[in-house]
Scaffold this motif. Structure first.
Motif, mmCIF file in Angstrom:
data_model
loop_
_atom_site.group_PDB
_atom_site.id
_atom_site.type_symbol
_atom_site.label_atom_id
_atom_site.label_comp_id
_atom_site.label_asym_id
_atom_site.label_seq_id
_atom_site.Cartn_x
_atom_site.Cartn_y
_atom_site.Cartn_z
ATOM 1 N N PRO A 48 0.909 -1.335 -0.031
ATOM 2 C CA PRO A 48 -0.064 -0.049 0.036
ATOM 3 C C PRO A 48 0.849 1.261 -0.118
ATOM 4 O O PRO A 48 0.395 2.152 -0.578
ATOM 5 C CB PRO A 48 -0.800 -0.147 1.267
ATOM 6 C CG PRO A 48 -0.217 -1.349 1.886
ATOM 7 C CD PRO A 48 0.568 -2.218 1.258
ATOM 8 N N THR A 49 2.026 1.167 0.596
ATOM 9 C CA THR A 49 2.942 2.370 0.516
ATOM 10 C C THR A 49 4.290 1.924 -0.076
ATOM 11 O O THR A 49 4.703 0.872 0.320
ATOM 12 C CB THR A 49 3.156 2.936 1.931
ATOM 13 O OG1 THR A 49 1.915 3.235 2.624
ATOM 14 C CG2 THR A 49 4.177 3.984 1.922
ATOM 15 N N MET A 50 4.612 2.620 -1.009
ATOM 16 C CA MET A 50 6.112 2.221 -1.560
ATOM 17 C C MET A 50 6.958 3.707 -1.848
ATOM 18 O O MET A 50 6.257 4.810 -1.813
ATOM 19 C CB MET A 50 5.941 1.565 -2.785
ATOM 20 C CG MET A 50 5.224 1.973 -3.823
ATOM 21 S SD MET A 50 4.736 0.660 -4.901
ATOM 22 C CE MET A 50 3.004 1.399 -5.458
ATOM 23 N N ALA A 51 8.157 3.318 -2.227
ATOM 24 C CA ALA A 51 9.029 4.518 -2.642
ATOM 25 C C ALA A 51 9.062 4.462 -4.120
ATOM 26 O O ALA A 51 9.186 3.317 -4.776
ATOM 27 C CB ALA A 51 10.429 4.543 -1.953
ATOM 28 N N VAL A 52 9.125 5.437 -5.065
ATOM 29 C CA VAL A 52 9.148 5.488 -6.560
ATOM 30 C C VAL A 52 10.175 6.396 -6.725
ATOM 31 O O VAL A 52 10.308 7.565 -6.427
ATOM 32 C CB VAL A 52 7.723 6.091 -7.140
ATOM 33 C CG1 VAL A 52 7.947 5.990 -8.571
ATOM 34 C CG2 VAL A 52 6.716 5.254 -6.643
ATOM 35 N N LYS A 53 11.244 5.878 -7.318
ATOM 36 C CA LYS A 53 12.458 6.563 -7.839
ATOM 37 C C LYS A 53 12.339 6.789 -9.393
ATOM 38 O O LYS A 53 11.868 5.812 -10.219
ATOM 39 C CB LYS A 53 13.872 5.774 -7.780
ATOM 40 C CG LYS A 53 14.999 6.404 -7.952
ATOM 41 C CD LYS A 53 16.238 5.688 -7.885
ATOM 42 C CE LYS A 53 16.757 5.831 -6.288
ATOM 43 N NZ LYS A 53 18.133 4.989 -6.220
ATOM 44 N N SER A 54 12.202 7.957 -9.575
ATOM 45 C CA SER A 54 11.819 8.815 -11.287
ATOM 46 C C SER A 54 13.092 9.364 -11.704
ATOM 47 O O SER A 54 13.828 10.189 -11.162
ATOM 48 C CB SER A 54 10.641 9.578 -10.879
ATOM 49 O OG SER A 54 9.688 8.692 -10.376
ATOM 50 N N ALA A 55 13.000 9.359 -13.054
ATOM 51 C CA ALA A 55 13.997 10.476 -13.900
ATOM 52 C C ALA A 55 13.274 10.302 -15.297
ATOM 53 O O ALA A 55 12.450 9.266 -15.645
ATOM 54 C CB ALA A 55 15.159 9.738 -13.884
ATOM 55 N N GLU A 56 13.760 11.436 -15.762
ATOM 56 C CA GLU A 56 13.017 11.485 -16.874
ATOM 57 C C GLU A 56 13.872 10.376 -18.083
ATOM 58 O O GLU A 56 15.071 10.288 -17.786
ATOM 59 C CB GLU A 56 13.629 12.974 -18.042
ATOM 60 C CG GLU A 56 12.576 14.001 -17.384
ATOM 61 C CD GLU A 56 12.862 15.426 -18.208
ATOM 62 O OE1 GLU A 56 13.114 15.333 -19.397
ATOM 63 O OE2 GLU A 56 12.975 16.337 -17.600
ATOM 64 N N VAL A 57 13.048 9.906 -18.849
ATOM 65 C CA VAL A 57 13.768 8.691 -19.615
ATOM 66 C C VAL A 57 14.971 8.997 -20.458
ATOM 67 O O VAL A 57 15.865 8.288 -20.523
ATOM 68 C CB VAL A 57 12.534 8.260 -20.858
ATOM 69 C CG1 VAL A 57 12.990 7.274 -21.594
ATOM 70 C CG2 VAL A 57 11.233 7.687 -19.909
ATOM 71 N N SER A 58 14.924 10.310 -20.963
ATOM 72 C CA SER A 58 16.189 10.780 -21.879
ATOM 73 C C SER A 58 17.714 10.470 -20.575
ATOM 74 O O SER A 58 18.658 10.591 -21.198
ATOM 75 C CB SER A 58 16.034 12.053 -22.245
ATOM 76 O OG SER A 58 15.678 12.988 -21.083
ATOM 77 N N VAL A 59 17.362 10.747 -19.502
ATOM 78 C CA VAL A 59 18.693 10.459 -18.493
ATOM 79 C C VAL A 59 18.479 9.517 -17.564
ATOM 80 O O VAL A 59 18.910 9.420 -16.622
ATOM 81 C CB VAL A 59 18.971 11.882 -17.794
ATOM 82 C CG1 VAL A 59 19.063 13.053 -18.771
ATOM 83 C CG2 VAL A 59 17.494 12.415 -17.039
ATOM 84 N N SER A 60 17.736 8.501 -18.051
ATOM 85 C CA SER A 60 17.319 7.350 -17.015
ATOM 86 C C SER A 60 18.481 6.059 -17.004
ATOM 87 O O SER A 60 17.979 4.859 -16.638
ATOM 88 C CB SER A 60 15.825 6.862 -17.127
ATOM 89 O OG SER A 60 15.687 6.438 -18.391
#
Length: 137
Positions: A48-60
């Motif tokens: 129910p709770t998590m961490a989401v690590k995100s970056a723009e696809v162009s720099v991922s």
């Protein structure tokens, strides 16, 4: 030597979770607290709770490599689980690569090192972390 079974990766649809506040930022992306919109059996593999690590696809690229490392260390009790990866649209139409991760409220190993006031970690602590990772093989 026994070959590890390839992990099953679940590709989300970007509509199952809600991005919350930023809880960290690093070289390879930002980490947000996230919650499921509607917990149900279809997404039972997501907590129910998590961490989401995100970056723009162009720099991922580095973030995409991170998922390989996480899967190689799956089952290690000192490494967070990765539940899914997916691409969503950002606020301005940019494509965002996301890793849905186990939320670990205690912080990162880097946080622990930083709290050591420049003294580094004691050898017994380093041994404990290294042992936990190599015992998986």
């Amino acid at each position: 030597m026994k070959r590890k079974q390839e992990p099953q990766l679940h590709y989300g649809d970007g509509k199952t979770w809600l991005r919350g506040s930023m809880i960290g930022q690093g070289t390879f992306g930002c980490v947000y607290l996230a919650t499921l919109k509607k917990p149900n059996s279809r997404y039972s593999y997501l907590p129910p709770t998590m961490a989401v690590k995100s970056a723009e696809v162009s720099v991922s690229a580095s973030l995409q490599k991170e998922i390989e490392v996480l899967y190689n260390l799956q089952g290690c009790h000192h490494v967070v689980n990765c539940f899914a990866e997916e691409i969503t649209s950002g606020e301005h139409g940019e494509m965002i690569y996301n890793l849905l991760l186990e939320y670990a409220s205690g912080g990162t190993l880097a946080d622990l090192i930083e709290k050591s006031d420049g003294c580094g970690l004691p050898e017994f602590v380093v041994r404990r972390y290294v042992r936990s990772m190599i015992q998986q093989y």
